[in-house]
Design an enzyme around this catalytic site. Structure first.
Site, PDB file in Angstrom:
ATOM      1  N   GLU A 177       0.799  -1.239   0.000  1.00 15.92           N
ATOM      2  CA  GLU A 177       0.000   0.000   0.000  1.00 15.92           C
ATOM      3  C   GLU A 177       0.825   1.279   0.000  1.00 15.92           C
ATOM      4  OE1 GLU A 177      -2.682  -0.410   3.322  1.00 15.92           O
ATOM      5  OE2 GLU A 177      -3.733  -2.106   2.425  1.00 15.92           O
TER       6      GLU A 177
ATOM      7  N   HIS B 148     -10.396  -6.296  -2.200  1.00 21.16           N
ATOM      8  CA  HIS B 148     -11.468  -5.970  -1.256  1.00 21.16           C
ATOM      9  C   HIS B 148     -12.516  -5.227  -2.074  1.00 21.16           C
ATOM     10  CE1 HIS B 148      -9.193  -7.255   2.208  1.00 21.16           C
ATOM     11  NE2 HIS B 148      -8.174  -6.479   1.875  1.00 21.16           N
TER      12      HIS B 148
ATOM     13  N   ASN C  94       2.026  -5.233  -3.045  1.00 22.84           N
ATOM     14  CA  ASN C  94       0.628  -5.557  -2.753  1.00 22.84           C
ATOM     15  C   ASN C  94      -0.163  -4.270  -2.502  1.00 22.84           C
ATOM     16  OD1 ASN C  94      -1.225  -7.816  -2.061  1.00 22.84           O
ATOM     17  ND2 ASN C  94      -1.225  -6.928   0.010  1.00 22.84           N
TER      18      ASN C  94
ATOM     19  N   ASP D 170     -12.433 -10.250  -0.472  1.00 22.67           N
ATOM     20  CA  ASP D 170     -13.731 -10.343   0.193  1.00 22.67           C
ATOM     21  C   ASP D 170     -14.665  -9.358  -0.506  1.00 22.67           C
ATOM     22  OD1 ASP D 170     -12.796  -7.891   1.287  1.00 22.67           O
ATOM     23  OD2 ASP D 170     -12.366  -8.788   3.242  1.00 22.67           O
TER      24      ASP D 170
ATOM     25  N   GLU E 190      -6.305 -10.733  -1.099  1.00 19.89           N
ATOM     26  CA  GLU E 190      -7.094 -10.506   0.128  1.00 19.89           C
ATOM     27  C   GLU E 190      -8.582 -10.424  -0.195  1.00 19.89           C
ATOM     28  OE1 GLU E 190      -5.615  -7.181   2.424  1.00 19.89           O
ATOM     29  OE2 GLU E 190      -3.531  -7.681   2.051  1.00 19.89           O
TER      30      GLU E 190
HETATM   31  C1  XIL Z   1      -6.480  -6.048   8.387  1.00 21.13           C
HETATM   32  C2  XIL Z   1      -6.836  -7.163   9.363  1.00 21.13           C
HETATM   33  O1  XIL Z   1      -7.723  -8.049   8.717  1.00 21.13           O
HETATM   34  C3  XIL Z   1      -7.475  -6.586  10.582  1.00 21.13           C
HETATM   35  O2  XIL Z   1      -7.677  -7.592  11.570  1.00 21.13           O
HETATM   36  C4  XIL Z   1      -6.601  -5.480  11.176  1.00 21.13           C
HETATM   37  O3  XIL Z   1      -7.277  -4.865  12.250  1.00 21.13           O
HETATM   38  C5  XIL Z   1      -6.274  -4.452  10.119  1.00 21.13           C
HETATM   39  O4  XIL Z   1      -5.679  -5.068   9.003  1.00 21.13           O
HETATM   40  N1  XIL Z   1      -5.029  -4.583   3.742  1.00 21.13           N
HETATM   41  C6  XIL Z   1      -4.037  -5.396   4.250  1.00 21.13           C
HETATM   42  C7  XIL Z   1      -4.334  -6.248   5.417  1.00 21.13           C
HETATM   43  O5  XIL Z   1      -2.961  -5.491   3.653  1.00 21.13           O
HETATM   44  O6  XIL Z   1      -3.195  -6.468   6.211  1.00 21.13           O
HETATM   45  C8  XIL Z   1      -5.455  -5.669   6.259  1.00 21.13           C
HETATM   46  O7  XIL Z   1      -5.754  -6.583   7.310  1.00 21.13           O
HETATM   47  C9  XIL Z   1      -6.667  -5.386   5.402  1.00 21.13           C
HETATM   48  C10 XIL Z   1      -6.332  -4.389   4.333  1.00 21.13           C
END
Ligand code: XIL
Length: 433
Positions: free
Chosen positions: A233, A317, A281, A350, A348
């Protein structure tokens, strides 16, 4: 839906290139056809090349761009004349098309039986592993693990130079004992930093801390972890959806070292492990938007400078607070990054249903079409879902996710670990249905 014009433009370009070649290399197209047998549709472009000889080139080349359009490309080349050279390339495209398993009763099995195989991952939390239902679904359905929080900087190096491995080792050892691979997440990130690291300043201090952290963490897991999110990020836009003024994100790393912190992080990681897969990422770079374009140029620059980057992870996401992305856009986007010579993966995934911004029908279509987009691209090496069951989803309590105490309904399993309709859509896509 922007992939139509993109594909057309690309075909026109490839035709223009191929068409100017002399026809003498038509045999190259033949070689392509042979190797194209593994890919049903992609192979078709190459096969056309063999039959029509001189006119084969463009069809094959289009096969590389997309297996689905390769047949049409062949037809185009007939109309437009000579050009054999592209035919060979088309055959290679066919050879690389991923072939689904004939059948499978789990996502893990579908991924392992596909040719080439595709990793099926989940974010795993230490607390989840205390729950037998969670543990058994996690291991039965997945062969790839990302620690949800336990390998982040604040977890593994809470005090400067003092590492704490317990929670991370617990997850990594569980994964290894279940024959699952692990992706290390994440070495350099502006979030979830311990206070001491957030307050570092000056190039020398920050570089020294970054080097010690990367070397310490990669060194500890070297025998068990072979893929790393080296930088997470690093890019910011005005909106979390990836729109508005894309730029490098201010962070302790960027503020002290400038954009060069990226190259430096990857170079340190490469020195530490010459064979590990090193990834960038990010979120909301899943479709063809401003942030994805910016990251594309950033990563392309790294590749051109010889920075040791192996792949890009697309967090995927979908829904508030992040972007929405249809299958066709995701396919076009993944393809342009993989055309840089990089692996890509969904890291990641969802799909948040809170506030009904994504309807139930849209969620099912997104799950199917996005998984299909990755599956159809051989250089898309894995799909990781950000959790197992809805009740544990990070989105439920994340400001910006608009859940207000409701469940995000974002994942593939209920809290009783029953498969949801979203699971069926994913399995369908993994089986080419
Ligand atoms: C999130 C976790 O799922 C949570 O439990 C935590 O509070 C915050 O981070 N991008 C990422 C992940 O790269 O590491 C994040 O994970 C979600 C967004």
């Amino acid at each position: 839906m922007r992939s139509g014009p993109v594909t057309l433009l690309l075909s026109a370009f490839l035709c223009a290139t191929g068409c100017s070649d002399s026809g003498g290399e038509g045999e190259t197209g033949g070689a392509g056809a042979t190797s194209g047998t593994a890919g049903t549709t992609g192979g078709t472009g190459g096969a056309t090349g063999v039959t029509s000889g001189v006119t084969s080139g463009t069809g094959g080349a289009t096969g590389v761009t997309s297996g689905v359009t390769s047949g049409t490309g062949g037809a185009t080349s007939v109309a437009s004349g000579s050009g054999g050279a592209g035919g060979g390339t088309g055959g290679a495209g066919g050879a690389e098309a991923r072939v689904p398993a004939a059948s499978a009763s789990t996502m893990r099995e579908a991924g392992e039986k596909a040719n080439p195989p595709i990793l099926i991952g989940a974010a795993i939390s230490g607390s989840g592993l205390n729950d037998n239902g969670y543990k058994s679904v996690a291991a039965a359905e997945h062969n790839y693990v990302t620690a949800e929080n336990e390998m982040k900087w604040n977890a593994v190096e809470p005090n400067a130079g003092q590492f704490s491995w317990g929670a991370a080792d617990n997850i990594v050892n569980w994964a290894v004992s279940n024959r699952m691979q692990v992706k290390g997440h994440t070495l350099v990130w502006h979030n979830q930093l311990p206070g001491w690291a957030s307050s570092l300043s000056g190039a020398a201090q920050v570089e020294q801390a970054m080097r010690r952290h990367i070397e310490g963490v990669m060194g500890h897991f070297k025998d068990r972890v072979h893929t790393w999110d080296v930088v997470n990020e690093a890019v910011l836009t005005d909106s979390d959806t990836g729109v508005g003024n894309p730029r490098m994100r201010p962070s302790v790393f960027f503020n002290a070292l400038g954009e060069g912190f990226l190259d430096l992080a990857f170079e340190i990681a490469r020195e530490q492990d010459p064979t590990a897969k090193l990834y960038y990422n990010d979120y909301s770079i899943d479709a063809l938007n401003e942030k994805a374009d910016f990251v594309y140029e950033m990563v392309k620059g790294m590749v051109e400078r010889g920075v040791p980057i192996d792949g890009v992870g697309f967090q995927m996401h979908i829904g508030p607070p992040n972007n929405e992305a249809g299958g066709a856009d995701v396919a076009a986007n993944l393809r342009r990054f993989s055309d840089l010579g990089l692996e890509v993966l969904i890291s990641e995934m969802d799909i948040n249903r809170c506030s009904n911004q994504v309807t139930a029908e849209e969620q099912l279509a997104y799950y199917h079409d996005i998984v299909e987009a990755c599956f159809q691209l051989p250089k898309c090496v894995g799909i990781t879902f950000w959790g197992i069951n809805d009740g544990r989803s990070w989105l439920n309590g994340w400001s910006g996710a608009l859940c207000n105490g409701q469940s995000s309904q974002s994942l593939l399993f209920t809290d009783q670990y029953q498969k949801k309709e979203t699971y069926n859509k994913v399995l369908d896509a993994l089986l080419g249905r």
